[in-house]
Design a protein around this motif. Sequence first.
Motif, PDB file in Angstrom:
ATOM      1  N   ASP A  47       0.859  -1.174   0.000  1.00 43.06           N
ATOM      2  CA  ASP A  47       0.000   0.000   0.000  1.00 43.06           C
ATOM      3  C   ASP A  47       0.900   1.230   0.000  1.00 43.06           C
ATOM      4  O   ASP A  47       1.656   1.459   0.950  1.00 43.06           O
ATOM      5  CB  ASP A  47      -0.898  -0.021   1.246  1.00 43.06           C
ATOM      6  N   ASN A 103       0.230   4.354   0.327  1.00 38.95           N
ATOM      7  CA  ASN A 103      -0.072   5.327   1.388  1.00 38.95           C
ATOM      8  C   ASN A 103       0.629   4.962   2.685  1.00 38.95           C
ATOM      9  O   ASN A 103       1.159   5.829   3.388  1.00 38.95           O
ATOM     10  CB  ASN A 103      -1.582   5.416   1.610  1.00 38.95           C
ATOM     11  N   ASP A 104       0.634   3.662   3.028  1.00 35.29           N
ATOM     12  CA  ASP A 104       1.328   3.221   4.239  1.00 35.29           C
ATOM     13  C   ASP A 104       2.824   3.511   4.153  1.00 35.29           C
ATOM     14  O   ASP A 104       3.444   3.961   5.138  1.00 35.29           O
ATOM     15  CB  ASP A 104       1.101   1.722   4.462  1.00 35.29           C
ATOM     16  N   GLN A 130      -2.300  14.534   1.783  1.00 29.59           N
ATOM     17  CA  GLN A 130      -3.634  14.349   1.218  1.00 29.59           C
ATOM     18  C   GLN A 130      -3.619  13.036   0.445  1.00 29.59           C
ATOM     19  O   GLN A 130      -3.385  13.006  -0.768  1.00 29.59           O
ATOM     20  CB  GLN A 130      -4.008  15.519   0.301  1.00 29.59           C
ATOM     21  N   THR A 170      -5.328   9.823  -0.968  1.00 34.54           N
ATOM     22  CA  THR A 170      -6.627   9.313  -1.396  1.00 34.54           C
ATOM     23  C   THR A 170      -6.848   7.920  -0.836  1.00 34.54           C
ATOM     24  O   THR A 170      -6.002   7.024  -0.991  1.00 34.54           O
ATOM     25  CB  THR A 170      -6.712   9.265  -2.934  1.00 34.54           C
ATOM     26  N   GLU A 171      -7.961   7.723  -0.201  1.00 29.09           N
ATOM     27  CA  GLU A 171      -8.269   6.419   0.388  1.00 29.09           C
ATOM     28  C   GLU A 171      -8.757   5.452  -0.691  1.00 29.09           C
ATOM     29  O   GLU A 171      -9.315   5.860  -1.718  1.00 29.09           O
ATOM     30  CB  GLU A 171      -9.339   6.565   1.473  1.00 29.09           C
ATOM     31  N   GLY A 172      -8.562   4.185  -0.417  1.00 37.76           N
ATOM     32  CA  GLY A 172      -9.067   3.153  -1.314  1.00 37.76           C
ATOM     33  C   GLY A 172      -8.243   2.916  -2.555  1.00 37.76           C
ATOM     34  O   GLY A 172      -8.708   2.245  -3.491  1.00 37.76           O
ATOM     35  N   ASN A 193       0.600  14.287  -1.761  1.00 32.67           N
ATOM     36  CA  ASN A 193      -0.721  13.706  -2.034  1.00 32.67           C
ATOM     37  C   ASN A 193      -0.632  12.537  -2.999  1.00 32.67           C
ATOM     38  O   ASN A 193       0.338  12.408  -3.766  1.00 32.67           O
ATOM     39  CB  ASN A 193      -1.704  14.768  -2.542  1.00 32.67           C
ATOM     40  N   ASP A 242      -3.205  10.190  -5.760  1.00 33.68           N
ATOM     41  CA  ASP A 242      -4.502  10.108  -6.420  1.00 33.68           C
ATOM     42  C   ASP A 242      -4.405   9.154  -7.607  1.00 33.68           C
ATOM     43  O   ASP A 242      -3.368   8.514  -7.835  1.00 33.68           O
ATOM     44  CB  ASP A 242      -4.978  11.494  -6.868  1.00 33.68           C
TER      45      ASP A 242
END
Length: 484
Positions: free
Chosen positions: A333, A335-336, A359, A361-363, A402, A404
């Motif tokens: 992941d 983001n992690d 920022q 983005t989740e998912g 961020n 996205d």
Amino acid sequence: MISDSVPLMTAIDLLIIAVTVYGIWRCRLISPGKRFERPRIGLLLINSGLLAVALFYAADLAIMHVLPMVTVRDEAMKAMEALHRNLSWLVILFAVISISIGFIELLVELQRREARVRRLVDANIIGIIISDIEGQIIEANDAFLHMVGYDREDLVSGRVHMTDLTPTEWRARDARTVAELKATGTVQPFEKEYFRKDGSRVPVLIGSAAFDEQRDQGVAFVLDLTERKRAEAEARESEQRYREVQTELAHANRVATVGQLTASIAHEVKQPIGAAVAYAEAALRFLARRPPELEEVRESLEGIVATSYRAGEVIDRIRTLIKKAPPRNERLDINDAILEVVALTRHEAVKNRVSVETQLTEGLPPVQGDRVQLRQVVLNLIINAVEAMSGSDEGTRQLLINTDKADQKEIRIVVQDSGPGIAPESIDRVFHPFYTTKSSGLGIGLSICRSIIEAHEGRLWATAAEPRGAVFAFTLPVRPDNPL
């Protein structure tokens, strides 16, 4: 006399006509090709001679069988004798001359073509084999014999056979080759191996063609691939060495970057250690009371365990960054990974009065790659941004990270700072090896980052931010089983 026997004369005439017609038909089966005029002339001469003979004896038949229907037999016989007396020698002379010259032309062309083929074979540019469908080698040039380590005496004695030259694992492919040759008359080039006389192997590229419709014999063209295979092996070796050097440089860059974070790392480790000491002192005080406050002691001990785990996590993150290990392709992941690096650089940002905002983005679907290398890229971009802003006194020092969706197949990670930015003429040069604008920089960080991202089938680029600052962005492809 023969002329007195009409049945015998008829049989002879019919036989001669049949032979000449067969000769004309056989000549039509010979294809001289568009590039060769001499065979065309030769065939035309042969056909002309045969046709003259056929027409002469056809006229002879007409006189014997048609003329008696309109006149008396004696006059018909006289006409036939006159035909033979006046024209037979001329027809025979014309036929002999035409057919002879035609055959000479064909023989000359045949010799010329054989000479061309022989020059091709003897040129020894590539190996050439002539063999039967059973694999018995009828002829081979010196290039092929040299390729497999045999000499012409071995060939003449019959010691060179296609089956004996072929390793066991290639014989099934040879069986398919024979079937293809029988079915189509040609075999497209393919790679295989032959045994040399000394037992070693030679890689070759071989293609074959049958000589005629019977397809019981054919010619094979053999190209020695030894040098090409050696070059390919050297290229693979060189690429492997390049990757090893690249890995070494990436490791050195990680160590150098982590070295810049010494104060931050000390702060991150010191915090949980200080907390653990405080919990331990509190536990001792609770134990010293009469009676001891065991519930408070238990809570203090739990605090020690939690802070110890936290210190261990900080050390693990640092260790994974600086340890030398081969790349691992795993699901992760992004983001992690970004949050882990942000946590590691938090103190460095605070020390330089940089506000960090994420920022994320989740998912987002997971990506496939090496966690350490991707964290190294994020770490390099964050440290570069913090260092760029540390020397600027204009406005707020802000770092924005961020993530996205770039499109249906990629995710995008953007690191934007509010520092002095990058000069337009330097935007492309910042990724060149050993190019740096810092007095203490080596100039390999961004170059390594781009190599890492490109190895992950992504892109890394830089642009100017508005109103000031720089933007570094990269994309990563998502896992095929996790489309956006």
